[in-house]
Write an enzyme that holds these catalytic residues in place. Structure first.
Site, PDB file in Angstrom:
ATOM      1  N   LYS A  80      -3.507 -12.206  13.574  1.00 48.08           N
ATOM      2  CA  LYS A  80      -4.429 -11.510  12.910  1.00 48.08           C
ATOM      3  C   LYS A  80      -5.323 -12.797  12.405  1.00 48.08           C
ATOM      4  O   LYS A  80      -5.040 -14.010  11.859  1.00 48.08           O
ATOM      5  CB  LYS A  80      -3.830 -10.959  11.529  1.00 48.08           C
ATOM      6  CG  LYS A  80      -5.196 -10.194  10.892  1.00 48.08           C
ATOM      7  CD  LYS A  80      -4.586  -9.519   9.338  1.00 48.08           C
ATOM      8  CE  LYS A  80      -5.640  -8.877   8.653  1.00 48.08           C
ATOM      9  NZ  LYS A  80      -5.185  -8.097   7.548  1.00 48.08           N
ATOM     10  N   SER A 155      -6.508  -3.094   7.167  1.00 53.71           N
ATOM     11  CA  SER A 155      -7.241  -4.258   7.898  1.00 53.71           C
ATOM     12  C   SER A 155      -6.678  -5.002   8.970  1.00 53.71           C
ATOM     13  O   SER A 155      -7.396  -5.412   9.925  1.00 53.71           O
ATOM     14  CB  SER A 155      -7.671  -5.111   6.944  1.00 53.71           C
ATOM     15  OG  SER A 155      -6.644  -5.865   6.490  1.00 53.71           O
ATOM     16  N   SER A 179      -2.441  -2.969   4.485  1.00 50.15           N
ATOM     17  CA  SER A 179      -2.845  -3.396   5.743  1.00 50.15           C
ATOM     18  C   SER A 179      -1.999  -3.660   6.983  1.00 50.15           C
ATOM     19  O   SER A 179      -2.399  -3.614   7.919  1.00 50.15           O
ATOM     20  CB  SER A 179      -3.790  -4.479   5.416  1.00 50.15           C
ATOM     21  OG  SER A 179      -5.035  -4.038   5.011  1.00 50.15           O
TER      22      SER A 179
HETATM   23  N1  GLN Z   1      -7.544  -0.954   2.631  1.00 48.92           N
HETATM   24  C1  GLN Z   1      -7.005  -1.854   1.320  1.00 48.92           C
HETATM   25  C2  GLN Z   1      -8.467  -2.287   0.986  1.00 48.92           C
HETATM   26  O1  GLN Z   1      -9.635  -2.190   1.464  1.00 48.92           O
HETATM   27  C3  GLN Z   1      -6.171  -2.757   1.643  1.00 48.92           C
HETATM   28  C4  GLN Z   1      -6.527  -3.856   2.552  1.00 48.92           C
HETATM   29  C5  GLN Z   1      -5.421  -4.883   2.709  1.00 48.92           C
HETATM   30  O2  GLN Z   1      -4.226  -4.473   2.702  1.00 48.92           O
HETATM   31  N2  GLN Z   1      -5.764  -5.924   3.027  1.00 48.92           N
HETATM   32  O3  GLN Z   1      -8.574  -3.263   0.409  1.00 48.92           O
END
Ligand code: GLN
Length: 487
Positions: A80, A155, A179
């Site tokens: 990532k 994400s 995420s």
């Molecule tokens: N979807 C969540 C957010 O927008 C979690 C994102 C993540 O775990 N990096 O913050």
């Protein structure tokens, strides 16, 4: 095809020299060339460098180095775009980092390399890991390999899609509020978020430091256990990493789950839960009973407050962490007549809308006059949420829930409605607030269209062995993880 195999399958063939690391790597590169135009999991990759690493691995294999010494020898793993890999670009899918290149390896990357992995490619994500659909990338969205009109989750959407599409053997992502687990569920792979402090965060660009953890995306549970074992451990460069011994996670996959107690939280059967998702999770719970586990109803009474609590704490921490992107120290700069103008022009041009929204929210909840009402209160509720879990874990060995309320949604469906987007994390967020571990694994498909459904198991702090033992037992008695997207 070699790119479809797991780490354990490839390792066996590599050590017998039936295949070479170059062949494995080339099969991933060929698949990227064939499908990534549709999926866009990769922001960039250096094929020559990946093949050079593969040749080095092949040399080690022929000189007698064994996979017992280096468990990832010759295995291509993609990363990532939020983790530092020496001499590779690092953008967090944002414009603000410009042409930034890492000067060092993150600790997790160092460990992958020491275990022999071929570390290649930068995977797409929501900008600075803020989002649930990978539509917030400054470089274009990633699509779901099962249906390219749909999102892969986020994400770490690129990490999930790349594994699901067999463009790499495994990948790394990060999980601040779901995420890893949410995109793993929506793309049909295994995604694990370790206990907070299990894997060093050194070299991970921080979003919300008290919630962020690095973790693996894999094609099965065994590979997840292998990668967790490689990356875990105390690190003097991250004061939040915990000096706890690293068990042999693969050895924990012994199928012995008879008598284990699994909690089913009554608060998780919410109204917005899709009927097919619910049916798949109910069937998985039945399967566990057949396999000899005991299902116990539990209560996590503060669940309703988790999303609001998360969006106060995560945005507060993000507003502080992202202050460093000022046009002076890193990456892109837009000049101004004075420093204030330079900062505001750089940040105005460099950050996307969602990142700006979070910084504004986070600055607000930390501002004097509102700190007590929002940030301090959220910290107190966070403790209540953690205590809910600790209390439940006095009675059960693990907890089972759906990973997401629905299967993958259509691209564009929620991008204009941040609140709807935030609610798709409802089942994954509490785990980060509580600092416990969680894993998502495939447990079925919706019918029309055919989309993967994820089962979430949550474990005690440092309870990864039991959690993985349960995940593995289910996987070995089902065949969901073997299905492939038609690409
Ligand atoms: N979807 C969540 C957010 O927008 C979690 C994102 C993540 O775990 N990096 O913050």
């Amino acid at each position: 095809m070699l790119n479809q195999l797991t780490i354990s399958e490839l390792s066996a063939k590599l050590s017998k020299r039936e295949i070479s690391a170059r062949e494995v790597t080339q099969s991933c590169l060929d698949q990227i060339a064939r499908v990534d135009g549709k999926i866009h999991a990769f922001l960039s990759y250096d094929a020559d460098d990946a093949l050079a690493q593969a040749d080095a691995a092949d040399k080690e294999i022929s000189s007698g180095v064994l996979s017992t010494q280096k468990p990832l020898l010759g295995i291509p793993i993609a990363i990532k775009d939020v983790l530092a890999v020496r001499n590779q670009p690092l953008n967090c899918a944002s414009k603000i980092l410009g042409k930034f290149t890492s000067t060092y390896d993150a600790s997790a990357i160092e460990k992958l390399k020491a275990a022999g992995a071929i570390v290649f490619g930068r995977l797409n994500m929501d900008e600075f890991a803020m989002g649930s659909s990978t539509e917030n990338s400054a470089f274009g969205a990633t699509r779901n390999p099962w249906d390219i009109s749909r999102i892969p989750g986020g994400s770490s959407g690129g990490s999930a899609a790349a594994v699901a599409a067999d463009e790499c053997i495994a990948s790394l992502g990060t999980d601040t509020g779901g995420s890893i687990r949410q995109p793993a569920a929506l793309c049909g792979c295994v995604g694990l978020k370790p206990t907070y402090g299990r894997i060093s965060r050194y070299g991970l660009v921080a979003f919300a430091s008290s919630l962020d953890q690095i973790g693996p995306f894999t094609k099965d549970v065994r590979d997840s256990a292998t990668l967790l074992g490689v990356m875990s451990g105390h690190d003097l460069r991250d004061s939040t990493s915990i000096p706890q011994p690293v068990p042999n996670y693969v050895a924990a996959l012994d199928g012995k789950i008879r008598g284990l107690k699994i909690g089913l939280p009554k608060e998780y059967m919410i109204g917005g839960l899709d009927a097919e998702v619910k049916a798949a999770v109910d069937a998985a719970v039945k399967k566990y009973q057949e396999l000899g586990a005991e299902i116990v109803e539990i209560s996590l009474p503060h669940t309703d407050y988790a999303v609001a609590t998360y969006y106060i704490i995560a945005t507060a921490e993000a507003s502080a962490n992202l202050a460093r992107f000022d046009g002076i120290r890193y990456g892109a700069r837009v000049d101004g007549n004075d420093p204030a103008e330079l900062y505001s022009k750089t940040r105005g041009a460099g950050f996307g809308d969602e990142v700006k929204r979070r910084i504004i929210l986070g600055t607000y909840v930390l501002s004097s006059g509102y700190y007590d009402a929002y940030y301090l209160r959220a910290q107190k509720v966070r403790t209540l949420i953690r205590n809910d879990f600790l209390k439940a874990f006095e009675k059960v060995d693990a907890i089972v829930t759906p990973t997401t309320p629905t299967a993958a949604f259509k691209a564009g469906e929620k991008s204009d409605d941040p609140l709807q987007m935030y609610l798709s994390d409802i089942f994954t967020i509490s785990c980060n607030l509580a600092g416990i571990c969680g894993v998502s694994l495939p447990c079925g498909f919706t019918k029309n269209p055919k989309l993967p459904i994820g089962l979430q198991l949550l474990g005690k702090p440092f309870g990864e062995e039991t959690m993985l033992r349960l995940a593995h037992a289910y996987e070995q008695n089902t065949a969901w993880h073997k299905e492939k997207a038609a690409l």
